[in-house]
Design an enzyme around this catalytic site. Structure first.
Site, mmCIF file in Angstrom:
data_model
loop_
_atom_site.group_PDB
_atom_site.id
_atom_site.type_symbol
_atom_site.label_atom_id
_atom_site.label_comp_id
_atom_site.label_asym_id
_atom_site.label_seq_id
_atom_site.Cartn_x
_atom_site.Cartn_y
_atom_site.Cartn_z
ATOM 1 N N ALA A 117 0.750 -1.261 0.049
ATOM 2 C CA ALA A 117 0.017 -0.222 -0.005
ATOM 3 C C ALA A 117 0.930 1.447 0.006
ATOM 4 O O ALA A 117 0.579 2.232 -0.727
ATOM 5 C CB ALA A 117 -0.921 0.019 1.266
ATOM 6 N N HIS A 153 2.733 -7.427 -5.481
ATOM 7 C CA HIS A 153 2.117 -8.804 -5.437
ATOM 8 C C HIS A 153 1.811 -9.351 -6.566
ATOM 9 O O HIS A 153 1.031 -10.366 -6.629
ATOM 10 C CB HIS A 153 1.201 -8.836 -4.306
ATOM 11 C CG HIS A 153 1.354 -8.185 -2.877
ATOM 12 N ND1 HIS A 153 2.205 -8.585 -2.014
ATOM 13 C CD2 HIS A 153 0.718 -7.120 -2.462
ATOM 14 C CE1 HIS A 153 2.139 -7.832 -0.871
ATOM 15 N NE2 HIS A 153 1.375 -6.880 -1.523
#
Length: 229
Positions: A117, A153
């Site tokens: 994030a 990811h």
């Protein structure tokens, strides 16, 4: 000149958090202000990240303990933004004028690092996050410290899988139906080191540009950006 360290993930399988991140080299003796807002438990998160930074010999304090978080961020000599839910992170920073504060610090020379994030936050928007919108931010515009998007990811579809949901590549293709901005699908363990206009990849990534086939890349520079000629 912006100095950024952007990680796909904070923890590699079988390793301690942030052991794969060159924290001591990147922060160079600076005291780092940690932004824990992507998780609900700020104190617990700060403790875990503080332990990781301590192993690297880097001093860290958390912005959630500051009386005036925005002022502390604006004056910081270094920042680390932790992973978690990108929508919650952005919404919280919007409420405290934290985006402007971090931008002010980076413009003054502060080193910016983040994972997941925190990496999404460095991009022009958070539109390529994988996260569920558990809260509604006031828009998706982020810090814009780089001129590309990151999908952290990043995973390939499993061979032979019968799962019929969208793959990461399909979601990024949909993003490029509406947007020009290149997207770096940053694989686990990968990181980007940004110094001014220079962007260097350590690890592996899949780079998506509108109108072209994705390109698998490894260690080395990631330039030039932009749509195809």
């Amino acid at each position: 000149m912006s100095e950024l360290l952007l990680l796909s993930n904070s923890t590699n399988h079988g390793a301690q958090p942030l052991d794969h991140a060159p924290l001591a080299e990147f922060y160079g003796g600076r005291t780092v202000l940690f932004v824990p807002y992507a998780l609900a438990d700020h104190a617990g998160y700060a403790t875990r990240i503080g332990e990781a930074f301590a192993r690297a010999g880097v001093a860290l304090r958390s912005v959630h303990t500051e009386t005036d978080p925005a002022a502390a961020l604006a004056a910081a000599e270094a920042v680390w933004v932790g992973g978690g839910n990108t929508f919650r992170l952005l919404a919280t920073l919007q409420r405290i004028d934290g985006l402007l504060a971090i931008g002010t610090a980076v413009a003054a020379g502060a080193h910016y690092g983040g994972a997941s994030a925190g990496t999404n936050l460095a991009c022009p928007t958070i539109r390529t996050t994988n996260d569920m919108p558990i809260v509604e931010p006031a828009g998706f515009a982020a810090l814009g410290l780089v001129d590309f998007q990151v999908n952290a990811h990043y995973l390939d579809p499993l061979p032979g899988s019968t799962h019929m949901g969208e793959t990461r590549a399909e979601r990024i293709r949909e993003f490029h139906e509406e947007n020009e901005t290149p997207v770096v699908g940053l694989r686990e363990g990968g990181l980007l080191r940004v110094s001014g206009e220079s962007v260097t990849l350590s690890g592996r990534a899949r780079v998506f540009r509108r109108g072209t086939q994705p390109e698998e890349v490894g260690d080395g520079p990631l330039r030039p950006w932009g749509p195809p000629a």
